[in-house]
Design a protein around this motif. Structure first.
Motif, PDB file in Angstrom:
ATOM      1  N   GLU A 119       0.827  -1.215   0.000  1.00 29.07           N
ATOM      2  CA  GLU A 119       0.000   0.000   0.000  1.00 29.07           C
ATOM      3  C   GLU A 119       0.861   1.266   0.000  1.00 29.07           C
ATOM      4  OE1 GLU A 119      -2.949   0.224   3.116  1.00 29.07           O
ATOM      5  OE2 GLU A 119      -3.938   1.927   2.156  1.00 29.07           O
ATOM      6  N   MET A 120       1.963   1.232   0.735  1.00 31.17           N
ATOM      7  CA  MET A 120       2.835   2.416   0.771  1.00 31.17           C
ATOM      8  C   MET A 120       3.479   2.662  -0.595  1.00 31.17           C
ATOM      9  SD  MET A 120       4.608   2.492   4.565  1.00 31.17           S
ATOM     10  CE  MET A 120       5.194   0.814   4.646  1.00 31.17           C
ATOM     11  N   ILE A 121       4.016   1.610  -1.194  1.00 28.17           N
ATOM     12  CA  ILE A 121       4.686   1.785  -2.496  1.00 28.17           C
ATOM     13  C   ILE A 121       3.676   2.294  -3.531  1.00 28.17           C
ATOM     14  CG2 ILE A 121       5.807   0.568  -4.414  1.00 28.17           C
ATOM     15  CD1 ILE A 121       7.040  -1.321  -2.247  1.00 28.17           C
ATOM     16  N   LYS A 122       2.479   1.713  -3.514  1.00 31.78           N
ATOM     17  CA  LYS A 122       1.459   2.097  -4.505  1.00 31.78           C
ATOM     18  C   LYS A 122       1.024   3.553  -4.368  1.00 31.78           C
ATOM     19  CE  LYS A 122       0.136  -1.835  -6.655  1.00 31.78           C
ATOM     20  NZ  LYS A 122      -0.288  -2.044  -8.033  1.00 31.78           N
ATOM     21  N   THR A 123       1.227   4.124  -3.173  1.00 33.35           N
ATOM     22  CA  THR A 123       0.762   5.497  -2.943  1.00 33.35           C
ATOM     23  C   THR A 123       1.918   6.473  -2.723  1.00 33.35           C
ATOM     24  OG1 THR A 123       0.400   4.905  -0.617  1.00 33.35           O
ATOM     25  CG2 THR A 123      -1.505   4.818  -2.066  1.00 33.35           C
ATOM     26  N   GLY A 124       3.129   6.050  -3.068  1.00 32.85           N
ATOM     27  CA  GLY A 124       4.226   7.018  -3.135  1.00 32.85           C
ATOM     28  C   GLY A 124       5.120   7.121  -1.906  1.00 32.85           C
ATOM     29  N   THR A 125       4.879   6.288  -0.894  1.00 37.37           N
ATOM     30  CA  THR A 125       5.775   6.320   0.267  1.00 37.37           C
ATOM     31  C   THR A 125       6.998   5.469  -0.029  1.00 37.37           C
ATOM     32  OG1 THR A 125       4.028   6.750   1.853  1.00 37.37           O
ATOM     33  CG2 THR A 125       5.992   5.676   2.716  1.00 37.37           C
ATOM     34  N   VAL A 433      11.243   0.063  -7.942  1.00 39.21           N
ATOM     35  CA  VAL A 433      10.433  -0.918  -7.203  1.00 39.21           C
ATOM     36  C   VAL A 433       9.000  -0.973  -7.734  1.00 39.21           C
ATOM     37  CG1 VAL A 433      11.803  -0.791  -5.082  1.00 39.21           C
ATOM     38  CG2 VAL A 433       9.810   0.674  -5.333  1.00 39.21           C
ATOM     39  N   MET A 434       8.563   0.064  -8.418  1.00 37.40           N
ATOM     40  CA  MET A 434       7.248   0.004  -9.081  1.00 37.40           C
ATOM     41  C   MET A 434       7.364   0.687 -10.437  1.00 37.40           C
ATOM     42  SD  MET A 434       3.422   1.195  -7.872  1.00 37.40           S
ATOM     43  CE  MET A 434       3.669   2.982  -7.938  1.00 37.40           C
ATOM     44  N   GLU A 435       6.842   0.006 -11.457  1.00 41.19           N
ATOM     45  CA  GLU A 435       6.864   0.556 -12.812  1.00 41.19           C
ATOM     46  C   GLU A 435       5.456   0.466 -13.385  1.00 41.19           C
ATOM     47  OE1 GLU A 435       9.318  -1.661 -15.534  1.00 41.19           O
ATOM     48  OE2 GLU A 435       9.588   0.092 -16.829  1.00 41.19           O
ATOM     49  N   ASN A 436       4.945   1.588 -13.856  1.00 42.08           N
ATOM     50  CA  ASN A 436       3.563   1.624 -14.372  1.00 42.08           C
ATOM     51  C   ASN A 436       2.585   0.943 -13.407  1.00 42.08           C
ATOM     52  OD1 ASN A 436       4.082   3.022 -16.821  1.00 42.08           O
ATOM     53  ND2 ASN A 436       5.080   1.144 -17.576  1.00 42.08           N
ATOM     54  N   ARG A 437       2.748   1.221 -12.130  1.00 44.78           N
ATOM     55  CA  ARG A 437       1.914   0.748 -11.007  1.00 44.78           C
ATOM     56  C   ARG A 437       2.054  -0.748 -10.721  1.00 44.78           C
ATOM     57  NH1 ARG A 437      -0.325   3.912  -8.186  1.00 44.78           N
ATOM     58  NH2 ARG A 437      -1.858   2.573  -7.171  1.00 44.78           N
ATOM     59  N   ARG A 438       2.986  -1.421 -11.355  1.00 45.33           N
ATOM     60  CA  ARG A 438       3.214  -2.826 -11.029  1.00 45.33           C
ATOM     61  C   ARG A 438       4.448  -2.919 -10.128  1.00 45.33           C
ATOM     62  NH1 ARG A 438       5.354  -7.733 -12.786  1.00 45.33           N
ATOM     63  NH2 ARG A 438       6.762  -6.750 -14.259  1.00 45.33           N
ATOM     64  N   VAL A 439       4.247  -3.505  -8.940  1.00 41.57           N
ATOM     65  CA  VAL A 439       5.362  -3.644  -8.001  1.00 41.57           C
ATOM     66  C   VAL A 439       6.279  -4.765  -8.485  1.00 41.57           C
ATOM     67  CG1 VAL A 439       5.991  -4.240  -5.624  1.00 41.57           C
ATOM     68  CG2 VAL A 439       4.094  -2.677  -6.056  1.00 41.57           C
ATOM     69  N   LEU A 440       7.583  -4.478  -8.526  1.00 41.75           N
ATOM     70  CA  LEU A 440       8.543  -5.400  -9.131  1.00 41.75           C
ATOM     71  C   LEU A 440       9.274  -6.264  -8.105  1.00 41.75           C
ATOM     72  CD1 LEU A 440      10.185  -2.811 -11.571  1.00 41.75           C
ATOM     73  CD2 LEU A 440       8.315  -4.402 -12.073  1.00 41.75           C
ATOM     74  N   THR A 441       9.144  -5.911  -6.822  1.00 43.51           N
ATOM     75  CA  THR A 441       9.976  -6.579  -5.811  1.00 43.51           C
ATOM     76  C   THR A 441       9.322  -7.814  -5.209  1.00 43.51           C
ATOM     77  OG1 THR A 441       9.143  -4.832  -4.369  1.00 43.51           O
ATOM     78  CG2 THR A 441      11.423  -4.642  -5.118  1.00 43.51           C
ATOM     79  N   PHE A 442       8.018  -7.957  -5.332  1.00 39.92           N
ATOM     80  CA  PHE A 442       7.347  -9.159  -4.824  1.00 39.92           C
ATOM     81  C   PHE A 442       6.051  -9.358  -5.601  1.00 39.92           C
ATOM     82  CE2 PHE A 442       6.319  -5.568  -2.041  1.00 39.92           C
ATOM     83  CZ  PHE A 442       4.932  -5.562  -2.057  1.00 39.92           C
ATOM     84  N   ASP A 443       5.429 -10.513  -5.335  1.00 47.17           N
ATOM     85  CA  ASP A 443       4.219 -10.873  -6.066  1.00 47.17           C
ATOM     86  C   ASP A 443       2.998 -10.260  -5.367  1.00 47.17           C
ATOM     87  OD1 ASP A 443       1.999 -12.112  -7.135  1.00 47.17           O
ATOM     88  OD2 ASP A 443       2.871 -14.121  -7.151  1.00 47.17           O
ATOM     89  N   GLU A 444       2.432  -9.223  -5.959  1.00 47.78           N
ATOM     90  CA  GLU A 444       1.329  -8.495  -5.322  1.00 47.78           C
ATOM     91  C   GLU A 444       0.144  -9.403  -5.017  1.00 47.78           C
ATOM     92  OE1 GLU A 444      -0.049  -4.947  -7.332  1.00 47.78           O
ATOM     93  OE2 GLU A 444       1.922  -4.620  -8.208  1.00 47.78           O
ATOM     94  N   SER A 445      -0.208 -10.277  -5.974  1.00 50.53           N
ATOM     95  CA  SER A 445      -1.415 -11.085  -5.774  1.00 50.53           C
ATOM     96  C   SER A 445      -1.219 -12.107  -4.660  1.00 50.53           C
ATOM     97  CB  SER A 445      -1.851 -11.744  -7.076  1.00 50.53           C
ATOM     98  OG  SER A 445      -0.789 -12.508  -7.569  1.00 50.53           O
ATOM     99  N   GLU A 446      -0.005 -12.579  -4.506  1.00 53.98           N
ATOM    100  CA  GLU A 446       0.256 -13.517  -3.398  1.00 53.98           C
ATOM    101  C   GLU A 446       0.087 -12.796  -2.055  1.00 53.98           C
ATOM    102  OE1 GLU A 446       4.264 -14.926  -2.881  1.00 53.98           O
ATOM    103  OE2 GLU A 446       3.617 -16.652  -1.700  1.00 53.98           O
ATOM    104  N   VAL A 447       0.592 -11.584  -1.973  1.00 48.98           N
ATOM    105  CA  VAL A 447       0.467 -10.815  -0.724  1.00 48.98           C
ATOM    106  C   VAL A 447      -1.010 -10.606  -0.392  1.00 48.98           C
ATOM    107  CG1 VAL A 447       0.902  -8.557   0.341  1.00 48.98           C
ATOM    108  CG2 VAL A 447       2.706  -9.683  -0.969  1.00 48.98           C
TER     109      VAL A 447
END
Ligand code: ZN
Length: 477
Positions: A119-125, A433-447
Motif C-alpha cells: 500500500e505504501m509503495i502504490k501510494t508514493g511512500t 520498485v514500481m513501474e507503471n503501477r506494477r510492483v517489481l519486488t514481490f508478487d502483489e497477488s500472493e500478498v
C-alpha cells in the motif's frame, strides 16, 4: 556502476532549500545516488555520448522525493475496518488494538508488513518509521527489505500493566505485551538494535521504539532516549495523544505529558513524538528547545476524535521551529496508508479551523511529508529532497490521470487534487520498485491472498468479534 537517466519530466519538485520547481528537467542516478539534476537540455548536453543502463521517459510525469511516513504500525495492517468507528483514543488502544496486536503471530506479521509495504509503495511512500513489531523485529526488517523499501522499525515495548487486568485481555496477551520492568525492556531493545540496525546495505534501520504514555514507566521513557543516544539511533513513542491522557497526567503528576517528559529528562533531538495533540503553549517551547520532533497524524485525528483542529497546536509548533512530520498511523486508526491524504489534510484542516487561508500552505505540507519527515527520522542527510549526492528515493506522478488535468500549478494540484493512485513509478535507493503501477519486488497477488487468509485467523484469535468488548475504558485512570 549502474547509471539511469530520468529524461525530461514535466515538473520536478526538488524540495531543496528554496523549494525549487523545475520544468522539463532530467535526473541522473548512479547506483543508489542522485548524480545530476537539471534542465533536460543541459543534462543531455552534459551526458552526450554517455552510456545509460536505463532511460525512463519522464514526459507527462511529475517527479519528486518519495514520501516519508513518520508514524505507522505495519503490524496493524490486517485490522482494517475491524474496530468500530465510534472509539476515542484510549478505548481504541486498550480495548481493541492491544488484543489485536497480541494475536498477530509471526506468519501474520510477515504478510501484514508486506501488505503495508504494498500500500505504501502504490501510494508514493518510500520510507517509513514503524512503531515496532509484535514478534521478532527481524520479521519486519526482512519483509520490508524484500519489498525494496527504506524504513525504520523496532520492537514494541511497554512495562506498566494496568492495576486490574480487563477480562478481554488474555494471559497470553499480557505476557506478550509487557516486559517486567524498564531494564528488561531496554535490554531486549538493545539486542534488537544491535542485531538489525543497518540491514540491507543500510536501507533498514532499527531504533529503540517503545509504546509510550501510560503503559510505559518514566524509567522506560527516559531510558529509551538515553539508550538510543548511546547506540547512535533514535526513538519514538506516542505521547499527549488525547485530552484524556493529558487530564489523567495532570491529576496524577500535576503536569501535562510533554512537560512531564521534560521534567524526567526524556526530551532530546533523537526523539519523535507521535500525535502530541494535547499540548500547552509553553510545552511547544520545550519541544523547540530540545529539538524533539513531532509526527502529526491528521487522518487518525479525524477517525478517533483526537481534536487536532480543536486543541492541536501544529501551526504554532511549525512557527516555533519544531520539526513536524506527517504520518498515516495504522489502518485501524486512520483507514489507509496513503500519504497524499495526509498532505491534503495537513494543508486544509487549519485553514478551516482557524478561518485563516494562510495556515500551512501546500508547499509547507509537501515539506512536512518529505524533507521534514526525513529530518524527523534523522535521515535528512541522505533523503527527503532531490539533490545531487542524496540517495535516489523518487516517485513519479502520472500527469495523464484526470486529477492532474489541467495542471496550472503542480504544488497545489499535488496537495489538493492528487491521490496516491496516480503514482506511476517508484525508485528506492536507485532501484525501480514500481513501474507503471506494477510492483517489481514481490508478487502483489500472493500478498493479497495471504493477507486475506491470515486476517481470518488473527481476527478469530483476537476475540474482537465478541460483542462485549466495551467502547469506553477507565484503564490507567
Ligand atoms: Zn500509533
Amino acid at each position: 556502476m549502474t547509471r539511469i537517466l530520468i529524461d525530461n519530466v514535466d515538473y520536478l519538485l526538488t524540495v531543496d532549500q528554496h523549494d525549487s520547481v523545475l520544468e522539463h528537467a532530467s535526473v541522473v542516478i548512479e547506483d543508489t545516488r542522485i548524480a545530476a539534476v537539471g534542465r533536460a537540455d543541459d543534462i543531455a548536453a552534459r551526458y552526450s555520448g554517455s552510456h545509460f543502463d536505463r532511460i525512463i521517459d519522464g514526459r507527462r510525469t511529475l517527479l519528486m522525493p518519495g514520501l516519508v511516513e513518520a508514524h505507522v504500525h505495519l503490524s496493524e495492517q490486517l485490522s482494517r475496518g475491524l474496530f468500530p468507528d465510534s472509539l476515542t483514543t484510549r478505548p481504541w488502544v486498550f480495548n481493541w488494538a492491544k488484543p489485536f496486536y497480541a494475536a498477530v503471530d509471526e506468519e501474520a506479521e510477515h504478510w501484514s508488513v508486506l501488505l503495508a509495504c504494498l500500500e505504501m509503495i502504490k501510494t508514493g511512500t518510500t520510507c517509513f518509521l514503524d512503531m515496532g513489531s509484535q514478534n521478532d523485529a527481524g520479521i519486519t526488517v526482512q519483509a520490508a527489505a524484500q519489498a525494496g523499501m527504506r524504513g525504520i522499525t523496532g520492537r514494541h515495548a511497554a512495562d506498566v500493566k494496568p492495576e486490574v487486568i480487563p477480562s478481554y485481555w488474555t494471559p497470553e496477551m499480557v505476557a506478550h505485551h509487557f516486559f517486567r520492568d524498564a531494564d528488561e525492556a531496554l535490554a531486549a531493545l538493545e539486542v534488537c538494535v544491535k542485531r538489525w540496525n543497518g540491514y540491507a546495505e543500510g536501507r533498514i534501520r532499527c531504533w529503540v521504539n517503545i509504546e509510550g504514555k501510560e503503559p510505559c514507566s518514566p524509567e522506560l521513557h527516559r531510558g529509551a532516549r538515553q539508550l538510543a543516544e548511546q547506540l547512535g539511533v533514535g526513538t519514538t513513542y506516542h505521547i499527549a495523544s488525547s485530552i484524556e491522557e493529558a487530564r489523567v497526567s495532570e491529576q496524577k503528576y500535576g503536569l501535562w505529558p510533554v512537560e512531564r517528559l521534560e521534567r524526567i529528562g526524556a526530551l532530546g533531538p533523537n526523539l519523535v513524538l507521535a500525535h502530541v495533540v494535547a499540548i500547552k503553549d509553553h510545552e511547544i517551547d520545550l519541544l523547540a528547545r530540545w529539538g524533539t520532533k513531532v509526527a502529526f497524524c491528521p487522518g487518525t485525528s479525524l477517525k478517533i476524535a483526537k481534536g487536532a483542529t480543536r486543541i492541536g497546536k501544529y501551526p504554532e509548533m511549525l512557527a516555533a521551529g519544531v520539526t513536524v512530520a506527517l504520518g498515516c498511523d495504522g489502518v485501524s486508526a486512520a483507514g489507509a496508508l496513503d500519504m497524499t491524504r495526509q498532505l491534503y489534510l495537513a494543508a486544509g484542516l487549519f485553514k478551516d479551523a482557524r478561518m485563516d487561508a494562510a495556515m500551512i500552505p501546500a508547499r509547507q505540507a509537501i515539506r512536512m511529508a518529505t524533507i521534514d519527515g526525513a529530518r524527523a527520522l534523522l535521515w535528512d542527510d541522505e533523503i527527503g529532497s532531490v539533490e545531487v549526492g542524496k540517495r535516489a528515493d523518487l516517485i513519479f506522478f502520472d500527469l495523464n490521470q484526470v486529477e492532474w488535468v489541467p495542471c496550472n500549478d503542480p504544488v497545489q494540484t499535488l496537495v489538493y487534487a492528487a491521490s496516491g493512485s496516480s503514482v506511476k513509478h517508484s525508485i528506492i535507493n536507485g532501484t525501480l520498485v514500481m513501474e507503471n503501477r506494477r510492483v517489481l519486488t514481490f508478487d502483489e497477488s500472493e500478498v493479497i491472498e495471504q493477507a486475506r487468509r491470515l486476517t481470518e485467523r488473527v481476527v478469530a484469535r483476537s476475540g474482537l468479534k465478541r460483542s462485549q468488548i466495551p467502547i469506553t475504558t477507565s484503564l490507567y485512570d
